[in-house]
Scaffold this motif. Structure first.
Motif, PDB file in Angstrom:
ATOM      1  N   SER A  36       0.829  -1.207   0.000  1.00 50.41           N
ATOM      2  CA  SER A  36       0.000   0.000   0.000  1.00 50.41           C
ATOM      3  C   SER A  36       0.862   1.256   0.000  1.00 50.41           C
ATOM      4  CB  SER A  36      -0.931   0.002   1.219  1.00 50.41           C
ATOM      5  OG  SER A  36      -1.829  -1.079   1.172  1.00 50.41           O
ATOM      6  N   MET A  37       1.913   1.267   0.814  1.00 49.86           N
ATOM      7  CA  MET A  37       2.799   2.425   0.880  1.00 49.86           C
ATOM      8  C   MET A  37       3.509   2.658  -0.453  1.00 49.86           C
ATOM      9  SD  MET A  37       2.547   3.952   3.775  1.00 49.86           S
ATOM     10  CE  MET A  37       0.796   3.583   3.549  1.00 49.86           C
ATOM     11  N   LEU A  38       3.961   1.576  -1.077  1.00 49.86           N
ATOM     12  CA  LEU A  38       4.632   1.699  -2.368  1.00 49.86           C
ATOM     13  C   LEU A  38       3.678   2.247  -3.429  1.00 49.86           C
ATOM     14  CD1 LEU A  38       6.718  -1.620  -2.473  1.00 49.86           C
ATOM     15  CD2 LEU A  38       7.584   0.710  -2.150  1.00 49.86           C
ATOM     16  N   CYS A  39       2.449   1.757  -3.419  1.00 50.90           N
ATOM     17  CA  CYS A  39       1.463   2.225  -4.397  1.00 50.90           C
ATOM     18  C   CYS A  39       1.098   3.691  -4.163  1.00 50.90           C
ATOM     19  CB  CYS A  39       0.207   1.356  -4.333  1.00 50.90           C
ATOM     20  SG  CYS A  39       0.395  -0.306  -5.014  1.00 50.90           S
ATOM     21  N   ILE A  40       0.959   4.074  -2.899  1.00 49.39           N
ATOM     22  CA  ILE A  40       0.633   5.463  -2.591  1.00 49.39           C
ATOM     23  C   ILE A  40       1.758   6.393  -3.025  1.00 49.39           C
ATOM     24  CG2 ILE A  40       0.315   7.092  -0.682  1.00 49.39           C
ATOM     25  CD1 ILE A  40      -1.276   4.888   0.758  1.00 49.39           C
ATOM     26  N   LEU A  41       2.992   5.971  -2.790  1.00 43.72           N
ATOM     27  CA  LEU A  41       4.137   6.777  -3.235  1.00 43.72           C
ATOM     28  C   LEU A  41       4.166   6.895  -4.760  1.00 43.72           C
ATOM     29  CD1 LEU A  41       6.962   5.473  -0.863  1.00 43.72           C
ATOM     30  CD2 LEU A  41       5.860   7.725  -0.823  1.00 43.72           C
ATOM     31  N   ALA A  42       3.837   5.815  -5.441  1.00 43.15           N
ATOM     32  CA  ALA A  42       3.794   5.834  -6.907  1.00 43.15           C
ATOM     33  C   ALA A  42       2.697   6.779  -7.398  1.00 43.15           C
ATOM     34  CB  ALA A  42       3.563   4.425  -7.449  1.00 43.15           C
ATOM     35  N   ILE A  43       1.530   6.733  -6.764  1.00 42.89           N
ATOM     36  CA  ILE A  43       0.432   7.626  -7.134  1.00 42.89           C
ATOM     37  C   ILE A  43       0.842   9.078  -6.928  1.00 42.89           C
ATOM     38  CG2 ILE A  43      -1.879   8.404  -6.460  1.00 42.89           C
ATOM     39  CD1 ILE A  43      -2.573   5.499  -5.881  1.00 42.89           C
ATOM     40  N   MET A  44       1.498   9.356  -5.820  1.00 40.57           N
ATOM     41  CA  MET A  44       1.963  10.717  -5.542  1.00 40.57           C
ATOM     42  C   MET A  44       2.955  11.174  -6.598  1.00 40.57           C
ATOM     43  SD  MET A  44       2.417  10.526  -1.387  1.00 40.57           S
ATOM     44  CE  MET A  44       3.265  12.108  -1.350  1.00 40.57           C
ATOM     45  N   GLY A  45       3.861  10.274  -7.010  1.00 38.49           N
ATOM     46  CA  GLY A  45       4.852  10.618  -8.023  1.00 38.49           C
ATOM     47  C   GLY A  45       4.211  10.958  -9.359  1.00 38.49           C
ATOM     48  N   VAL A  46       3.251  10.124  -9.785  1.00 38.52           N
ATOM     49  CA  VAL A  46       2.560  10.369 -11.056  1.00 38.52           C
ATOM     50  C   VAL A  46       1.742  11.656 -10.975  1.00 38.52           C
ATOM     51  CG1 VAL A  46       0.838   9.497 -12.677  1.00 38.52           C
ATOM     52  CG2 VAL A  46       2.465   7.917 -11.628  1.00 38.52           C
ATOM     53  N   THR A  47       1.078  11.861  -9.843  1.00 39.34           N
ATOM     54  CA  THR A  47       0.266  13.067  -9.652  1.00 39.34           C
ATOM     55  C   THR A  47       1.123  14.326  -9.742  1.00 39.34           C
ATOM     56  OG1 THR A  47      -1.327  11.918  -8.226  1.00 39.34           O
ATOM     57  CG2 THR A  47      -1.237  14.310  -8.049  1.00 39.34           C
ATOM     58  N   LEU A  48       2.258  14.320  -9.079  1.00 40.66           N
ATOM     59  CA  LEU A  48       3.157  15.478  -9.134  1.00 40.66           C
ATOM     60  C   LEU A  48       3.672  15.713 -10.547  1.00 40.66           C
ATOM     61  CD1 LEU A  48       5.207  14.905  -5.843  1.00 40.66           C
ATOM     62  CD2 LEU A  48       3.468  16.648  -6.264  1.00 40.66           C
ATOM     63  N   GLY A  49       3.903  14.614 -11.279  1.00 40.46           N
ATOM     64  CA  GLY A  49       4.345  14.733 -12.664  1.00 40.46           C
ATOM     65  C   GLY A  49       3.294  15.407 -13.536  1.00 40.46           C
TER      66      GLY A  49
END
Length: 244
Positions: A36-49
């Motif tokens: 879950s933490m890895l997925c949330i970090l990935a979502i945050m990265g894509v969102t910021l992009g």
């Protein structure tokens, strides 16, 4: 079940988090937490992009529509092919990052702090519902589960119909800032919050029993609910800010 309390915070009691007699081939709370933490970090990265692209003048509406359509398709497939979850959930994470990036980018222009405030409210809601579940102030019964699932499905149908009608220039009540739209948003946010309890219940009932791939499926369930809750909170905050 014997409890060996190591903290005064009921959200972190062994009842929920302790993996007694855990088998590495089975679903564990620890595995779900890491995924879950890895997925949330990935979502945050894509969102910021996507935010970055929007600031550069790029039209990110395609990210919004493409992300929501892609996530729905992946979710439907995942419902039937749960053993593909280790592949589908990361893909779902990317599509949701695209959707959230595009969706919140436009709100961020007029209300720069609002997306961060919505994240904060979502995090607080997560821990409050976890404590309520842990202390059994709210018990997940069959009736409770049926009511929440029915309510969530009904809201989902309303959104799908409204989304389709929007392509034909027809705006339904949920998109406006009327009191009906605001009340609908509040009800949707409440149902999304209570849906977290169903996620906790699923994990509690299947930990150390279900196959290992179910960790990805449980992670997907948490992501769906958390993202839905965040979107409802953000939409509600925007409507209230515009109206008042």
């Amino acid at each position: 079940m014997a409890l060996n309390l190591k903290t005064s915070n009921p959200a972190f009691t062994p009842y929920f988090w302790n993996d007694n007699n855990k088998d590495t081939s089975k679903m564990t709370v620890r595995g779900i937490f890491i995924k879950s933490m890895l997925c949330i970090l990935a979502i945050m990265g894509v969102t910021l992009g996507v935010w970055k692209l929007h600031e550069q003048g790029v039209d990110v509406s395609w990210f919004t529509y493409g992300g929501i359509i892609g996530s729905v398709i992946i979710s439907v497939i995942l419902s039937y092919k749960q053993h593909w979850a280790h592949i589908l959930v990361p893909l779902y994470t990317i599509t949701k990052g695209c959707f959230l990036g595009g969706f919140s980018a436009y709100i961020k222009v007029k209300f720069p702090e609002m997306p961060y405030q919505a994240i904060g409210v979502t995090i607080v809601t997560f821990f409050v519902t976890l404590i309520l579940y842990q202390t059994r102030l709210i018990v997940v019964t069959k009736t409770f589960r049926s009511v929440i699932i029915t309510s969530a499905a009904s809201i989902f149908v309303v959104y799908i119909i409204s989304f389709i009608l929007s392509f034909f220039g027809i705006k339904t009540f949920i998109w406006g800032t009327s009191w009906i739209a605001i009340i609908f948003n509040i009800l949707a946010a409440i149902v999304a919050s209570l849906s977290l309890l169903l996620d906790y219940d699923f994990i509690e009932r299947h930990k150390n029993k279900a196959p290992k791939y179910k960790e990805w499926f449980a992670t997907w369930g948490l992501l769906v609910t958390l993202i839905w809750l965040y979107v409802e909170i953000l939409r509600l905050m925007k409507k209230l800010a515009i109206r008042f």
